[in-house]
Design a protein around this motif. Structure first.
Motif, PDB file in Angstrom:
ATOM      1  N   UNK A  30       0.789  -1.236   0.000  1.00  0.00           N
ATOM      2  CA  UNK A  30       0.000   0.000   0.000  1.00  0.00           C
ATOM      3  C   UNK A  30       0.816   1.278   0.000  1.00  0.00           C
ATOM      4  N   UNK A  31       2.129   1.196   0.098  1.00  0.00           N
ATOM      5  CA  UNK A  31       2.938   2.404   0.249  1.00  0.00           C
ATOM      6  C   UNK A  31       3.025   3.137  -1.090  1.00  0.00           C
ATOM      7  N   UNK A  32       2.658   4.409  -1.142  1.00  0.00           N
ATOM      8  CA  UNK A  32       2.735   5.150  -2.408  1.00  0.00           C
ATOM      9  C   UNK A  32       4.186   5.369  -2.820  1.00  0.00           C
ATOM     10  N   UNK A  33       4.415   5.405  -4.123  1.00  0.00           N
ATOM     11  CA  UNK A  33       5.735   5.720  -4.664  1.00  0.00           C
ATOM     12  C   UNK A  33       5.522   6.451  -5.984  1.00  0.00           C
ATOM     13  N   UNK A  34       6.276   7.512  -6.200  1.00  0.00           N
ATOM     14  CA  UNK A  34       6.137   8.270  -7.440  1.00  0.00           C
ATOM     15  C   UNK A  34       6.690   7.476  -8.617  1.00  0.00           C
ATOM     16  N   UNK A 211       9.961   6.791   4.974  1.00  0.00           N
ATOM     17  CA  UNK A 211      10.139   6.007   3.745  1.00  0.00           C
ATOM     18  C   UNK A 211       9.518   6.720   2.550  1.00  0.00           C
ATOM     19  N   UNK A 212       8.325   7.266   2.743  1.00  0.00           N
ATOM     20  CA  UNK A 212       7.600   7.870   1.620  1.00  0.00           C
ATOM     21  C   UNK A 212       8.195   9.216   1.222  1.00  0.00           C
ATOM     22  N   UNK A 213       8.583  10.023   2.213  1.00  0.00           N
ATOM     23  CA  UNK A 213       8.948  11.419   1.963  1.00  0.00           C
ATOM     24  C   UNK A 213      10.419  11.573   1.621  1.00  0.00           C
ATOM     25  N   UNK A 214      10.847  10.935   0.556  1.00  0.00           N
ATOM     26  CA  UNK A 214      12.214  11.115   0.075  1.00  0.00           C
ATOM     27  C   UNK A 214      12.215  10.893  -1.434  1.00  0.00           C
ATOM     28  N   UNK A 215      13.331  11.198  -2.057  1.00  0.00           N
ATOM     29  CA  UNK A 215      13.396  11.077  -3.517  1.00  0.00           C
ATOM     30  C   UNK A 215      13.318   9.633  -3.982  1.00  0.00           C
ATOM     31  N   UNK A 216      13.796   8.696  -3.157  1.00  0.00           N
ATOM     32  CA  UNK A 216      13.823   7.292  -3.560  1.00  0.00           C
ATOM     33  C   UNK A 216      13.277   6.406  -2.450  1.00  0.00           C
ATOM     34  N   UNK A 366      30.673  17.962 -10.815  1.00  0.00           N
ATOM     35  CA  UNK A 366      29.452  18.541 -11.375  1.00  0.00           C
ATOM     36  C   UNK A 366      28.383  18.642 -10.292  1.00  0.00           C
ATOM     37  N   UNK A 367      27.631  19.727 -10.290  1.00  0.00           N
ATOM     38  CA  UNK A 367      26.606  19.950  -9.278  1.00  0.00           C
ATOM     39  C   UNK A 367      25.539  18.863  -9.323  1.00  0.00           C
ATOM     40  N   UNK A 368      25.246  18.342 -10.498  1.00  0.00           N
ATOM     41  CA  UNK A 368      24.246  17.275 -10.617  1.00  0.00           C
ATOM     42  C   UNK A 368      24.713  16.025  -9.877  1.00  0.00           C
ATOM     43  N   UNK A 369      26.019  15.770  -9.946  1.00  0.00           N
ATOM     44  CA  UNK A 369      26.588  14.612  -9.254  1.00  0.00           C
ATOM     45  C   UNK A 369      26.414  14.752  -7.740  1.00  0.00           C
ATOM     46  N   UNK A 370      26.668  15.943  -7.222  1.00  0.00           N
ATOM     47  CA  UNK A 370      26.519  16.193  -5.782  1.00  0.00           C
ATOM     48  C   UNK A 370      25.054  16.080  -5.370  1.00  0.00           C
ATOM     49  N   UNK A 371      24.165  16.659  -6.158  1.00  0.00           N
ATOM     50  CA  UNK A 371      22.734  16.607  -5.836  1.00  0.00           C
ATOM     51  C   UNK A 371      22.236  15.162  -5.813  1.00  0.00           C
ATOM     52  N   UNK A 377      21.778   9.751  -0.328  1.00  0.00           N
ATOM     53  CA  UNK A 377      22.164   9.716   1.087  1.00  0.00           C
ATOM     54  C   UNK A 377      20.970   9.986   1.986  1.00  0.00           C
ATOM     55  N   UNK A 378      20.157  10.983   1.633  1.00  0.00           N
ATOM     56  CA  UNK A 378      18.981  11.313   2.444  1.00  0.00           C
ATOM     57  C   UNK A 378      17.995  10.149   2.445  1.00  0.00           C
TER      58      UNK A 378
END
Length: 662
Positions: A30-34, A211-216, A366-371, A377-378
């Motif tokens: 049931x856990x939502x994921x984008x 778990x839900x509130x992160x990019x991955x 590159x900034x994209x690499x850091x982001x 990590x988050x």
């Protein structure tokens, strides 16, 4: 050339020792994921399964070639299983399709044995079935529309603060006094994530939200699952060292997370200054990597190897974990960027706005690499924190206390519990400062109906913050504090609150009389404040009788006596705290005690009989002469609506304290 039988047996030994695969074991997904994170992980699964389907042709009849082929197929099979189960908690996961793929993967060793013994390739039917499965998962999409938190908790507005961080207390506020509605959503999510044992509502809400509130969310779930499974498999001594270390590190981790969140907020808000945004990103990266990521990655490592040690410096940690390989080593290798970390720590980092790159001591990043590294990590950190919340919950006593205590084993950190108590009292908390003698709580609003719930939140907070000297509450619209209460007044409120919360399902008006008096004495002249407190007690006592049914049975008399006892305890505590004699409060206490004795001794059968008692006559006279008064000076009274209000009833003893305490 056909290999001799003993060579074939040597080749097939690892194949024959492969264990049977489990099927989808959970009842909920049931856990939502984008779509973006789901798509990435589902595509990786599809690619691995497709690659497996294309690797079933035997490379020849040489021993080394066959040995390498078998090893490759078994590793691909294991990888596919791991990837598939990492998707299991989430809404798009289809258990029927998953079990069909698991059946194919489970049968693969038998097909492989047949092929090697016959000096042939694996049947093309197996390859086609695996390819079809890969196609299905590559087209399976998520219905989530970027509102994962809202979907997870059934809220129109996502419970996320200005810094983008999940606010568990806002979920509790949304479901205040509707606990069953929250549990109907929460428990399936906990089952989906594999932590159904969590019966602390705050811990459960927090774990799901992290778990839900992160990019991955998939990466976060993997971190949750890894940490909890390794903890459960660890030797008790190692597990205890793990918990004790993270318990002692909680204040530092809290500070690091808060600082990283503030830096990340600047990343999101500094839209007109690319350099400020980039440097804020670097700051958030350093604080996350050096703080919680270092702690949790090392904890996962120690639980795996069965030996606890203090987390080393980040460079040494990276070298150690990367050299050991595995999923954790790959994660650390991708997340910890030595050049970036060293230059930020040494204050030598420079931003090149023309190329969108960081200039480090050793080169450019590159900034994209850091982001991307920070994002992963988050996700790992939040998943680990969800796992830690679940691990803590394992140690909550079966006979959990009804009343909160700062020393209670297995609970969430104090600052999270304090915030949660505002939520459970239906108050939206914006900001809290509790690491200070004078705690300050800034809330969205305080209305007439919120006065007693707010005082209750402060009483609960006081139980967890024994070093505070006072507590104050302001709103986003107030120029100063609306409510200021001395810690001693909250302590004086404990007896009446303790009795009321143990015997009644709602808090009567006078429960918080000592705290109410202390707060209003800062706003009203002392004689007026004392008269107001006395009238509030009288109003509550008279209301007990007037709100009762016309005919009284044993249960009714017990309820009336219990409610009047709350008034008596509250008035007694108030008198004791103010020290000096007060005629009004003394009279109220005497009248209430006398009324209780009459009810106990005479067992009256009708409410109307109370008006024949001198004690009731005095209370009615005092009600008319001393009031009415506002419940609290700075908060306007609300005219009666005519709607029937639910009255306090006797609390029934629950069969279990599960989901009833924080």
């Amino acid at each position: 050339m056909t290999l001799p039988p003993h060579a074939i047996e040597r080749l097939l030994l690892p194949v024959r020792s492969v264990s049977a695969l489990p099927h989808s074991a959970r009842d909920h997904h049931t856990v939502p994921v984008d779509e973006a994170p789901w798509r990435w992980h589902a595509d990786v699964l599809a690619d691995v399964v497709r690659s497996l389907s294309q690797s079933l042709v035997s490379p020849g009849d040489g021993f080394k070639e066959l040995e390498g082929w078998i090893d490759q197929l078994l590793r691909q099979r294991d990888r596919a299983v791991s990837l598939l189960f990492s998707l299991e908690p989430f809404e798009p996961y289809d258990p029927r399709q998953a079990d069909e793929l698991l059946d194919l993967l489970d049968e693969l060793p038998a097909h492989l044995i047949t092929a090697v013994e016959a000096d042939a390739s694996v049947s093309t039917d197996v390859g086609r079935a695996l390819a079809d499965a890969a196609d299905w998962w590559s087209t399976r999409s998520s219905a989530s529309d970027g509102q994962g938190l809202s979907r997870a908790f059934g809220m129109d507005i996502p419970p996320s603060g200005t810094q983008g961080s999940f606010r568990a207390e806002w979920v509790l506020q949304h479901y205040a006094y509707r606990g069953s509605d929250l549990l109907a959503l929460l428990i399936p999510h906990l089952v989906s994530i594999g932590i159904p044992h969590v019966t602390d509502v705050l811990a459960g809400v927090y774990a799901v939200g992290q778990v839900v509130d992160c990019d991955d969310p998939v990466a976060a779930y993997i971190a949750t699952n890894t940490l909890t499974n390794r903890y459960l498999a660890a030797e008790p001594t190692i597990a205890d060292q793990f918990r004790e270390h993270l318990r002692s590190a909680e204040p530092a981790l809290h500070r690091a997370r808060s600082a990283a969140a503030r830096a990340y907020e600047a990343v999101l808000t500094q839209t007109d200054d690319s350099e400020a945004r980039a440097l804020a990103l670097a700051d958030a990266y350093k604080r996350t990597i050096e703080g919680p990521f270092r702690q949790y990655s090392w904890a996962a490592h120690c639980l795996r190897v069965g030996e606890w040690s203090t987390p080393p410096m980040l460079a040494n940690l990276r070298e150690r974990l990367v050299s050991e390989g595995g999923a954790l080593g790959a994660l650390v290798n991708g997340v910890v960027l030595p050049d970036m970390r060293n230059s930020e720590t040494h204050e030598t980092l420079v931003w090149d706005g023309f190329t969108d790159q960081f200039v480090t001591e050793s080169g450019r990043v590159d900034v994209v690499h850091v982001a991307a590294a920070l994002s992963l990590a988050i996700s790992f950190v939040q998943g680990s924190e969800a796992g830690l919340a679940a691990i803590r919950a394992l140690h909550i006593r079966a006979d959990a206390r009804t009343l909160p205590s700062a020393e209670e084993e297995g609970r969430m950190p104090t600052w999270d519990r304090v915030r949660a108590f505002f939520g459970t009292n239906r108050i939206i908390l914006i900001e809290a400062r509790v690491n200070t003698p004078h705690a300050h709580f800034r809330v969205q609003r305080i209305e007439h109906r919120d006065i007693n719930p707010c005082l209750q939140a402060l009483v609960l907070a006081r139980r967890l913050l024994p070093r505070t000297e006072s507590s104050e509450v302001s709103t986003i619209e107030s120029n100063g504090s609306l409510i200021v209460v001395d810690a001693s007044a909250l302590d004086a409120t404990m007896p009446s609150w303790d009795f009321a919360v143990s015997h009644l399902d709602q808090m009567p008006l006078s429960t918080f009389l000592p705290a109410n008096l202390d707060a209003r004495m800062r706003l009203e002249p002392e004689p007026l404040a004392l008269r107001s407190a006395a009238w509030i007690a009288v109003d509550d006592a008279v209301g007990v009788i007037d709100g009762s049914p016309e005919r009284w049975d044993d249960d009714t008399r017990q309820l009336i006596d219990t409610r009047l006892q709350v008034v008596e305890i509250a008035v007694a505590s108030t008198r004791q705290r103010i020290g000096a004699p007060n005629t009004r409060l003394g009279s109220v206490q005497h009248s209430v005690a006398e009324l209780r004795r009459w009810i106990t001794n005479d067992a009256p059968l009708q409410a109307a009989m109370a008006d024949g008692q001198p004690s009731m006559s005095r209370l009615r006279t005092q009600w008319n002469q001393w009031g009415p008064v506002p419940r609290y000076p700075l908060i306007p009274e609300v005219p009666p609506t005519g709607e029937l209000q639910a009255l306090p009833a006797l609390r029934s003893t629950p069969d279990s304290m599960h989901y009833r305490t924080l």
